[in-house]
Design a protein around this motif. Structure first.
Motif, PDB file in Angstrom:
ATOM      1  N   THR A  77       6.422   0.182 -13.912  1.00  0.00           N
ATOM      2  CA  THR A  77       7.500   1.173 -13.937  1.00  0.00           C
ATOM      3  C   THR A  77       7.891   1.613 -12.523  1.00  0.00           C
ATOM      4  O   THR A  77       9.077   1.647 -12.181  1.00  0.00           O
ATOM      5  CB  THR A  77       7.083   2.417 -14.745  1.00  0.00           C
ATOM      6  N   VAL A  78       6.884   1.927 -11.687  1.00  0.00           N
ATOM      7  CA  VAL A  78       7.215   2.405 -10.343  1.00  0.00           C
ATOM      8  C   VAL A  78       7.807   1.280  -9.498  1.00  0.00           C
ATOM      9  O   VAL A  78       8.714   1.511  -8.697  1.00  0.00           O
ATOM     10  CB  VAL A  78       6.002   3.051  -9.633  1.00  0.00           C
ATOM     11  N   ALA A  79       7.322   0.051  -9.723  1.00  0.00           N
ATOM     12  CA  ALA A  79       7.900  -1.079  -8.991  1.00  0.00           C
ATOM     13  C   ALA A  79       9.374  -1.240  -9.363  1.00  0.00           C
ATOM     14  O   ALA A  79      10.233  -1.458  -8.506  1.00  0.00           O
ATOM     15  CB  ALA A  79       7.121  -2.352  -9.292  1.00  0.00           C
ATOM     16  N   GLN A  80       9.649  -1.104 -10.671  1.00  0.00           N
ATOM     17  CA  GLN A  80      11.038  -1.211 -11.133  1.00  0.00           C
ATOM     18  C   GLN A  80      11.892  -0.113 -10.521  1.00  0.00           C
ATOM     19  O   GLN A  80      13.002  -0.354 -10.055  1.00  0.00           O
ATOM     20  CB  GLN A  80      11.087  -1.120 -12.659  1.00  0.00           C
ATOM     21  N   ARG A  81      11.374   1.134 -10.515  1.00  0.00           N
ATOM     22  CA  ARG A  81      12.133   2.240  -9.941  1.00  0.00           C
ATOM     23  C   ARG A  81      12.489   1.951  -8.494  1.00  0.00           C
ATOM     24  O   ARG A  81      13.595   2.229  -8.051  1.00  0.00           O
ATOM     25  CB  ARG A  81      11.305   3.521 -10.018  1.00  0.00           C
ATOM     26  N   LEU A  84      -0.373   2.330  -9.664  1.00  0.00           N
ATOM     27  CA  LEU A  84      -1.612   1.582  -9.862  1.00  0.00           C
ATOM     28  C   LEU A  84      -2.663   2.480 -10.520  1.00  0.00           C
ATOM     29  O   LEU A  84      -3.346   2.082 -11.467  1.00  0.00           O
ATOM     30  CB  LEU A  84      -2.119   1.083  -8.508  1.00  0.00           C
ATOM     31  N   TRP A  85      -2.741   3.717 -10.030  1.00  0.00           N
ATOM     32  CA  TRP A  85      -3.716   4.670 -10.557  1.00  0.00           C
ATOM     33  C   TRP A  85      -3.431   4.967 -12.034  1.00  0.00           C
ATOM     34  O   TRP A  85      -4.351   5.015 -12.856  1.00  0.00           O
ATOM     35  CB  TRP A  85      -3.704   5.930  -9.689  1.00  0.00           C
ATOM     36  N   VAL A  86      -2.149   5.114 -12.383  1.00  0.00           N
ATOM     37  CA  VAL A  86      -1.785   5.362 -13.790  1.00  0.00           C
ATOM     38  C   VAL A  86      -2.191   4.168 -14.652  1.00  0.00           C
ATOM     39  O   VAL A  86      -2.737   4.326 -15.746  1.00  0.00           O
ATOM     40  CB  VAL A  86      -0.269   5.650 -13.920  1.00  0.00           C
ATOM     41  N   THR A  87      -1.949   2.949 -14.133  1.00  0.00           N
ATOM     42  CA  THR A  87      -2.330   1.742 -14.884  1.00  0.00           C
ATOM     43  C   THR A  87      -3.834   1.699 -15.137  1.00  0.00           C
ATOM     44  O   THR A  87      -4.281   1.414 -16.247  1.00  0.00           O
ATOM     45  CB  THR A  87      -1.885   0.489 -14.105  1.00  0.00           C
ATOM     46  N   ILE A  88      -4.604   2.029 -14.097  1.00  0.00           N
ATOM     47  CA  ILE A  88      -6.061   2.028 -14.270  1.00  0.00           C
ATOM     48  C   ILE A  88      -6.480   3.073 -15.302  1.00  0.00           C
ATOM     49  O   ILE A  88      -7.262   2.807 -16.214  1.00  0.00           O
ATOM     50  CB  ILE A  88      -6.765   2.290 -12.919  1.00  0.00           C
ATOM     51  N   GLN A  89      -5.918   4.283 -15.174  1.00  0.00           N
ATOM     52  CA  GLN A  89      -6.260   5.348 -16.119  1.00  0.00           C
ATOM     53  C   GLN A  89      -5.914   4.953 -17.550  1.00  0.00           C
ATOM     54  O   GLN A  89      -6.708   5.131 -18.474  1.00  0.00           O
ATOM     55  CB  GLN A  89      -5.484   6.620 -15.763  1.00  0.00           C
ATOM     56  N   LEU A  95       0.828  -1.207   0.000  1.00  0.00           N
ATOM     57  CA  LEU A  95       0.000   0.000   0.000  1.00  0.00           C
ATOM     58  C   LEU A  95       0.863   1.259   0.000  1.00  0.00           C
ATOM     59  O   LEU A  95       0.423   2.326   0.417  1.00  0.00           O
ATOM     60  CB  LEU A  95      -0.932  -0.012   1.216  1.00  0.00           C
ATOM     61  N   ASP A  96       2.091   1.130  -0.500  1.00  0.00           N
ATOM     62  CA  ASP A  96       3.005   2.267  -0.561  1.00  0.00           C
ATOM     63  C   ASP A  96       2.453   3.340  -1.492  1.00  0.00           C
ATOM     64  O   ASP A  96       1.860   3.037  -2.520  1.00  0.00           O
ATOM     65  CB  ASP A  96       4.366   1.783  -1.067  1.00  0.00           C
ATOM     66  N   ARG A  97       2.652   4.602  -1.103  1.00  0.00           N
ATOM     67  CA  ARG A  97       2.174   5.750  -1.866  1.00  0.00           C
ATOM     68  C   ARG A  97       2.609   5.659  -3.335  1.00  0.00           C
ATOM     69  O   ARG A  97       1.812   5.849  -4.261  1.00  0.00           O
ATOM     70  CB  ARG A  97       2.747   7.015  -1.188  1.00  0.00           C
ATOM     71  N   VAL A  98       3.895   5.362  -3.559  1.00  0.00           N
ATOM     72  CA  VAL A  98       4.444   5.331  -4.924  1.00  0.00           C
ATOM     73  C   VAL A  98       3.781   4.224  -5.748  1.00  0.00           C
ATOM     74  O   VAL A  98       3.393   4.416  -6.913  1.00  0.00           O
ATOM     75  CB  VAL A  98       5.973   5.108  -4.862  1.00  0.00           C
ATOM     76  N   ILE A  99       3.620   3.053  -5.119  1.00  0.00           N
ATOM     77  CA  ILE A  99       2.959   1.933  -5.801  1.00  0.00           C
ATOM     78  C   ILE A  99       1.525   2.302  -6.158  1.00  0.00           C
ATOM     79  O   ILE A  99       1.052   2.053  -7.263  1.00  0.00           O
ATOM     80  CB  ILE A  99       2.979   0.675  -4.894  1.00  0.00           C
ATOM     81  N   LEU A 100       0.809   2.924  -5.205  1.00  0.00           N
ATOM     82  CA  LEU A 100      -0.581   3.297  -5.456  1.00  0.00           C
ATOM     83  C   LEU A 100      -0.685   4.312  -6.591  1.00  0.00           C
ATOM     84  O   LEU A 100      -1.615   4.243  -7.401  1.00  0.00           O
ATOM     85  CB  LEU A 100      -1.221   3.852  -4.180  1.00  0.00           C
ATOM     86  N   ASP A 101       0.293   5.239  -6.666  1.00  0.00           N
ATOM     87  CA  ASP A 101       0.296   6.183  -7.795  1.00  0.00           C
ATOM     88  C   ASP A 101       0.435   5.436  -9.112  1.00  0.00           C
ATOM     89  O   ASP A 101      -0.244   5.731 -10.100  1.00  0.00           O
ATOM     90  CB  ASP A 101       1.444   7.193  -7.643  1.00  0.00           C
TER      91      ASP A 101
END
Lengths: 315, 254
Positions: free
Chosen positions: A247-251, A74-79, A66-72
């Motif tokens: 991408t964020v997971a990789q970063r 996730l939101w991009v993926t949904i969009q 539930l990390d902030r960066v991961i959730l961001d």
């Protein structure tokens, strides 16, 4: 069902008429029980090895889920998924209508589109869109064929990573969707159009009120598949810095080296998304199979129960 | 003087090389029930489909209620009508198909409402009321909320007739309306058609039901190989056909 039904007159020449003698006995199926037992054993063993494996770093998984960066991300993926599918479906309907049109030029245009975007890898298309500024440094509105321009923009400021991802995914999706929509349109009995025309309906209304609603029954299930597939395909945009879930997971793992844990975090989110999408697909299918009683896909609960039941005796 | 309801003049239609209609001349007065019979492939259905321009003839003219169908005439030349004008013409010509062609995603009631809403722009409430009345007229008031797949063939065809009647047509075309039905369901559809005939509707019925032609028909047209071989009062033709081909056909179906 395995029972065979015998009418009262077909009891056989020497069949005694006692209820006991007419009982149907189901044979035991030892093979099925054995297979079920083996499957359960393998599943349990897999779960156990995963749970106790120290290399999987479950504590890190929990920390980042539930990390902030991961959730961001996730939101991009949904969009990206929703927007690309929306544009892709719209393109698909337009191109499918072009394909069934009477005009040879419209048909040729549609064919060329499908040929090109279905014939080249999506990954190549994505990189292409990301580097579009190398071909067209500026885009503008004005008179075509080299006429004066009213306004111009620098391509690089216009086509960000997100825009390139959206362009690549939706235009590619449109090519696949057009084939799905075309198959749906073809499946509608031509008599339907005649009946509507005989009532005095316009071509537009016939398409909108008669043909498309019936084609939807054919179109919705594969479109659901496309949507679920798109949820995962968006991970390709990690090559053009799309800021999506992968991408964020990789970063993150490039800085803390928790590669496996972060890939698990991303995978769990992908599974959640595809599960929710599958449930949505079920309700859509039910909505569009109205009037086609026999093909209604049962209740959601029944379907899940069917898949979860380990052994069913006689179904 | 009011024009006849239907007038065909040297109507020709071919599909590729196959000539299906080879010069049809036919006049039908108002309020008549005309039955068109003949062997399969004789062009009966094509003739019917030319009357509301579902098929575009290669030559000849069709007038319905004095109005040239599908074309406008200027300086002796025919030009295709704009879509909107053709739709107005079709609106006033009802058509019932052999295979019903009800809209499977709509209930019986919604099927009858469809034309009222989508073509005539009638408000939903009024359309619902009018559709319910029409379903009642074909004896299906209790089936209003069934989907076509839940109705028998005979019931579906009666809904299809109600759907056409909803447009208040001045002419009704029936293309083998009972040919796709189980024998025991034919009667209920013919009964609805008899009522309609009694109400004064002009009807053209392509059919194999000689009993209906004799009882209800005012006029019988026998077609073969794209031409009208013989026409006249049904009883006379059925009792004493003048032409060999009519005799040969009737000996097979009677």
């Amino acid at each position: 069902m395995e029972e065979t039904v015998a009418g009262p007159g077909e009891a056989g020449p020497a069949g005694p008429e006692t209820p006991e003698a007419n009982r149907i006995s189901h044979p035991l199926r030892p093979g099925r029980w054995l297979a079920a037992g083996a499957t359960a054993l393998i599943l349990a063993w897999l779960a156990w090895t995963i749970a106790i494996n120290p290399n999987l770093h479950w504590d890190i998984v929990v920390k980042y889920q539930l990390d902030r960066v991961i959730l961001d991300g996730l939101w991009v993926t949904i969009q990206l998924t929703v927007a690309s599918m929306a544009i892709g479906v719209t393109l698909g309907v337009i191109v499918a209508l072009m394909q069934v049109s009477d005009s040879r030029i419209l048909r040729a245009g549609a064919m060329a589109y499908v040929w090109f975007f279905r014939g080249t890898p999506l990954l190549v298309q994505l990189i292409f869109w990301f580097n579009i500024a190398l071909i067209f440094p500026e885009v503008g509105l004005g008179v075509p064929f080299g006429g004066p321009k009213l306004v111009t923009w620098e391509t690089n400021t216009l086509v960000t990573g997100f825009v390139a991802a959206l362009l690549g995914l939706s235009i590619n999706e449109g090519a696949y969707m057009s084939e799905i929509v075309r198959a749906g349109l073809r499946a509608v009995d031509p008599g339907q159009q005649e009946a509507a025309a005989a009532l005095g309906m316009s071509r537009m209304k016939i398409m909108k009120r008669v043909v498309l609603p019936q084609a939807m029954r054919i179109i919705v299930p594969p479109t659901g598949n496309q949507f679920i597939s798109m949820l995962k395909t968006t991970s390709l945009v990690s090559v053009i810095a799309g800021a999506d879930l992968l991408t964020v997971a990789q970063r993150l793992y490039l800085t803390n080296f928790e590669v496996i844990a972060l890939l698990i975090v991303a995978s769990i989110w992908y599974l959640v998304l595809t599960t929710v999408a599958s449930i949505g697909q079920y309700f859509l299918e039910r909505r569009f199979s109205r009037g086609f009683g026999a093909t209604t896909p049962g209740t959601l609960r029944g379907r899940i129960a069917r898949n979860l039941r380990l052994t069913g005796s006689a179904r | 003087m009011t024009p006849p309801m239907v007038q065909c003049r040297s109507l020709r239609k071919s599909f590729g090389r196959l000539e299906v209609l080879r010069g049809i001349d036919l006049t039908i007065e108002r309020g008549r029930v005309v039955c068109v019979v003949g062997p399969s492939g004789s062009g009966k259905s094509t003739l019917l489909r030319c009357l509301n321009h579902l098929e575009e003839p290669q030559a000849g003219r069709v007038y319905v209620d004095g109005e040239l169908i599908g074309y406008s005439e200027r300086g002796g030349r025919l030009r295709p009508l704009p879509d909107a004008r053709l739709r107005r013409q079709r609106e006033s010509i009802g058509m019932v198909f052999q295979r019903f062609h009800l809209f499977p995603h709509r209930t019986a009631l919604e099927n009858v409402m469809e034309g009222l809403i989508a073509v005539k722009g009638v408000p939903t409430g009024d359309a619902r009321q009018r559709a319910a009345d029409l379903l009642d007229r074909v004896g299906l008031a209790d089936r209003a909320h069934h989907y076509p797949a839940q109705l028998s063939g005979g019931q579906q065809q009666r809904v299809a007739i109600a759907r056409s009647l909803a447009m208040s047509p001045k002419l009704m075309l029936f293309d083998e309306p009972t040919s796709a039905l189980d024998p025991e369901l034919v009667g209920e559809v013919l009964d609805v058609m008899k009522d309609l005939a009694a109400s004064g509707m002009t009807m053209i019925v392509v059919t194999h039901e000689m009993g209906f032609a004799r009882e209800v028909g005012d006029h019988l047209v026998f077609m073969d190989e794209g031409v009208i071989v013989e026409q006249g009062p049904p009883r006379e033709i059925l009792a004493a056909p003048q032409h060999d081909r009519t005799r040969a056909f009737l000996s097979k179906v009677l």
